[in-house]
Scaffold this active site. Structure first.
Site, PDB file in Angstrom:
ATOM      1  N   GLU A  64       0.764  -1.111   0.006  1.00  0.00           N
ATOM      2  CA  GLU A  64       0.113   0.007   0.200  1.00  0.00           C
ATOM      3  C   GLU A  64       0.871   1.286   0.086  1.00  0.00           C
ATOM      4  OE1 GLU A  64      -2.223  -3.403   1.352  1.00  0.00           O
ATOM      5  OE2 GLU A  64      -0.556  -2.668   2.257  1.00  0.00           O
ATOM      6  N   PRO A 273      11.356 -13.571  -1.550  1.00  0.00           N
ATOM      7  CA  PRO A 273      10.343 -13.619  -0.513  1.00  0.00           C
ATOM      8  C   PRO A 273       9.656 -12.586  -0.131  1.00  0.00           C
ATOM      9  CG  PRO A 273      12.432 -14.854  -0.269  1.00  0.00           C
ATOM     10  CD  PRO A 273      12.701 -13.821  -1.075  1.00  0.00           C
ATOM     11  N   ARG A 274       8.358 -12.750  -0.099  1.00  0.00           N
ATOM     12  CA  ARG A 274       7.302 -11.673   0.413  1.00  0.00           C
ATOM     13  C   ARG A 274       7.733 -11.081   1.820  1.00  0.00           C
ATOM     14  NH1 ARG A 274       4.127  -7.735  -1.549  1.00  0.00           N
ATOM     15  NH2 ARG A 274       2.400  -7.370  -0.024  1.00  0.00           N
ATOM     16  N   GLU A 314      13.498  -3.256  -3.443  1.00  0.00           N
ATOM     17  CA  GLU A 314      14.306  -3.554  -4.717  1.00  0.00           C
ATOM     18  C   GLU A 314      13.397  -4.269  -5.866  1.00  0.00           C
ATOM     19  OE1 GLU A 314      18.831  -3.442  -4.987  1.00  0.00           O
ATOM     20  OE2 GLU A 314      18.203  -5.180  -3.753  1.00  0.00           O
ATOM     21  N   ASN A 338       0.727  -7.572  -6.369  1.00  0.00           N
ATOM     22  CA  ASN A 338       0.839  -6.489  -7.486  1.00  0.00           C
ATOM     23  C   ASN A 338       1.543  -6.767  -8.647  1.00  0.00           C
ATOM     24  OD1 ASN A 338       0.110  -4.320  -8.893  1.00  0.00           O
ATOM     25  ND2 ASN A 338       1.180  -2.880  -7.454  1.00  0.00           N
ATOM     26  N   PRO A 339       0.975  -7.075  -9.780  1.00  0.00           N
ATOM     27  CA  PRO A 339       1.582  -7.462 -11.143  1.00  0.00           C
ATOM     28  C   PRO A 339       2.175  -6.237 -11.936  1.00  0.00           C
ATOM     29  CG  PRO A 339      -0.657  -7.633 -11.555  1.00  0.00           C
ATOM     30  CD  PRO A 339      -0.711  -7.224 -10.236  1.00  0.00           C
ATOM     31  N   LEU A 340       1.530  -5.007 -11.592  1.00  0.00           N
ATOM     32  CA  LEU A 340       1.868  -3.824 -12.257  1.00  0.00           C
ATOM     33  C   LEU A 340       3.352  -3.272 -11.994  1.00  0.00           C
ATOM     34  CD1 LEU A 340      -1.569  -1.971 -11.764  1.00  0.00           C
ATOM     35  CD2 LEU A 340      -1.028  -3.302 -13.615  1.00  0.00           C
ATOM     36  N   GLU A 341       3.972  -3.574 -10.935  1.00  0.00           N
ATOM     37  CA  GLU A 341       5.335  -3.350 -10.791  1.00  0.00           C
ATOM     38  C   GLU A 341       6.067  -3.783 -11.847  1.00  0.00           C
ATOM     39  OE1 GLU A 341       5.354  -2.634  -5.947  1.00  0.00           O
ATOM     40  OE2 GLU A 341       5.806  -4.655  -6.719  1.00  0.00           O
TER      41      GLU A 341
END
Length: 429
Positions: A64, A273-274, A314, A338-341
Site C-alpha cells: 500500500e 520472498p514476500r 528493490e 501487485n503485477p503492475l510493478e
C-alpha cells in the site's frame, strides 16, 4: 451496540494481540517491538514543525505504501505546506515510508482499534481528514473520526465478492462502517456497487480507477534497472523474477527453475520472498538443493543459477531486470500480489490461479495478453521453457503488459481532486 460488542471483544483478547505483535512477531522481526507505544495512540505531538493540522493517510504495509507513493508525492507538489502523516501496521511498511519520503512526511503506527487508543491518537494528531487506502476499514477509527467531524476518505477502494460476504455476516458493524465513510473512491463500478449494497450512500461513491496503474518508472529506477541488467547479463541469459513468494510457493519456484535449467542451462532465477523472515528459510532450501546461489544482500554475485533477493524495496527494479516475472501469493490461496510493478517495466507476468486480491487488475491484464495464468508448478515450468525459447513472444507479453498500465492511468489526478475538497483552504493549491 454492535461497536460496543466489537470493542469489548478487542479488549478481552488484547493480551493475545499484544503477545502476537510484541512476542511472536517481535521475535521474527524486532521492528515490531520498536515504537510499541504508538500501537496504543501514544503519538508524539511534535511530529510536525508547524501546527497546521495534518492529513493522515493510512497504508497497511509495503504494498500500500508503494501504491500510495505517487499519490502522496502529487499531494506534496500541489500543497507544499501540507503536513502529511503516513500510518502503517508493519515495520517493513515503516521502512518503506522512510525510504520513499525521507523526512518530508511524518510516520507512525496506526493504533490498534481500541476506542481509547484511537481517541488518544486523534486527540494528539488532530487530523483535518483521515484517508484510508484500499480495505483497511477499522470500525472504531472510522466511527470515532466521523463523530469528531473528521472526514473519512476511503481511497483506491476495492471489495471482492468474498470480502463482501464477510462484511454481510456482521451487518450491524458493517452499517456503522458505511455510515462513517465521508467519500469513497473505488477501482470500478463493481467495487462501488458492493459497498452500496453493504449500506453506503450512493452519493458518497466515486469511481476513479486504481492508483496502482499510475506507475511510471523514474530516471533513477531506469538507471538502476540498466545496472542490474548489466550485472546479471540480461542479453546473454534468460532471467525470470519470482516476486513476493510465500512458503510452499518457494519450493515450487525452485523446482520450476530446475526444470527450466534442463532446457536453458544458463537461465537465472531471482527469487524475492514476500516477508523478511523467509529470507533465511529460502536460503536453507537453496543450500539443500543442487542449485548454486548468491544472496543479493551480500553483493557477491558470480554467475550463480539463483539470486536470493533478501533485500527490501528493490523488487520493482528487479522485475525490470528480468525477461518475465512470476508474481507470488497466487499458486497458494493468498490472493496474489501487485503485477503492475512488473508490467510498468514492460515485463510480462505469469501468475497462479489465486488472484482475488487483484480482481481489479488481472482481468484487464489477461484480456490484453500481458499476463498468463498457470495452475501449478509444472505449468509454470512449461511456460518458462516456452517463453525462454521464443524471445519475440516474451517481448510481446511485456509490451502488452505495459500497454495495459498506460491504458488505465489517471486515477491519481481524480483522487487528488477528491482529497482537495476536504483540505483546509489555507493550503497552497
Amino acid at each position: 451496540m454492535a461497536r460496543i460488542f466489537y470493542s469489548l471483544a478487542l479488549i478481552i483478547i488484547s493480551p493475545l494481540i499484544v503477545f502476537y505483535l510484541y512476542v511472536l512477531r517481535g521475535k521474527k522481526n524486532s521492528g515490531y517491538r520498536a515504537h510499541f507505544k504508538q500501537r496504543f495512540g501514544f503519538v508524539s505531538k511534535s511530529l510536525f514543525t508547524n501546527k497546521a493540522k495534518p492529513l493522515v493517510v493510512h497504508c497497511a504495509s509495503v504494498g500500500e505504501v508503494l501504491a500510495a507513493t505517487p499519490l502522496i508525492k502529487a499531494l506534496q507538489q500541489a500543497h507544499p505546506k501540507l503536513n502529511i502523516l503516513l500510518t502503517c501496521n508493519t515495520p517493513t511498511g515503516r521502512e518503506q515510508i522512510v525510504k520513499q519520503f525521507n523526512n518530508s512526511v511524518a510516520c507512525c503506527y496506526l493504533p490498534i482499534d481500541f476506542p481509547f487508543a484511537i481517541t488518544r491518537f486523534l486527540k494528539r494528531v488532530k487530523p483535518q481528514a483521515v484517508c484510508i487506502l484500499e480495505t483497511e476499514l477499522w470500525p472504531n477509527l472510522m466511527a470515532i473520526s466521523s463523530k469528531k467531524n473528521i472526514p473519512v476518505l476511503v481511497l483506491n477502494a476495492r471489495l471482492s465478492e468474498r470480502s463482501q460476504q464477510g462484511y454481510q455476516k456482521v451487518a450491524q458493524l458493517t452499517a456503522i462502517i458505511m455510515r462513517s465513510i465521508t467519500v469513497l473512491a473505488s477501482h470500478n463500478k463493481a467495487d462501488a456497487q458492493r459497498f452500496i449494497e453493504l449500506g453506503l450512500n450512493p452519493q458518497k461513491s466515486h469511481v476513479t480507477g486504481s492508483i496502482k496503474f499510475d506507475i511510471t518508472p523514474n530516471e533513477v529506477q531506469l538507471n538502476t534497472v540498466a545496472t542490474l541488467k548489466q550485472l546479471y547479463n540480461n542479453t546473454e541469459r534468460f532471467i525470470w523474477v519470482a516476486g513476493s513468494t510465500h512458503p510452499t510457493e518457494h519450493e515450487r519456484i525452485l523446482e520450476a527453475h530446475q526444470q527450466l535449467l534442463t532446457k536453458q542451462p544458463n537461465a537465472l532465477l531471482i527469487i524475492a520472498p514476500r516477508h523478511p523472515e523467509q529470507f533465511d528459510k529460502v536460503a536453507l532450501l537453496l543450500e539443500q538443493s543442487s542449485l548454486s546461489f548468491s544472496r543479493r544482500s551480500h553483493n557477491n554475485y558470480k554467475g550463480e543459477q539463483v539470486v536470493l533477493a533478501d533485500t527490501l524495496g528493490e523488487l520493482q527494479c528487479l522485475y525490470g531486470a528480468g525477461h518475465i516475472s512470476f508474481v507470488g501469493g497466487s499458486l497458494i490461496r493468498r490472493g496474489g500480489h501487485n503485477p503492475l510493478e512488473s508490467a510498468a517495466f514492460s515485463v510480462g507476468v505469469i501468475t497462479g490461479p489465486h488472484t482475488y486480491n487483484f480482481d481489479h487488475v488481472y482481468p484487464e491484464l489477461i484480456k490484453l495478453k500481458g499476463a498468463k495464468v498457470v495452475e501449478n508448478g509444472d505449468e509454470l515450468a512449461q511456460q518458462l521453457i516456452a517463453l525462454s525459447q521464443n524471445s519475440k513472444a516474451c517481448a510481446a507479453l511485456g509490451n502488452k503488459a505495459a500497454l495495459c498500465v498506460a491504458n488505465n492511468q489517471g486515477a491519481i489526478a481524480k483522487t487528488v481532486t477528491i482529497i482537495n475538497q476536504y483540505l483546509e483552504p489555507k493550503h497552497d493549491r
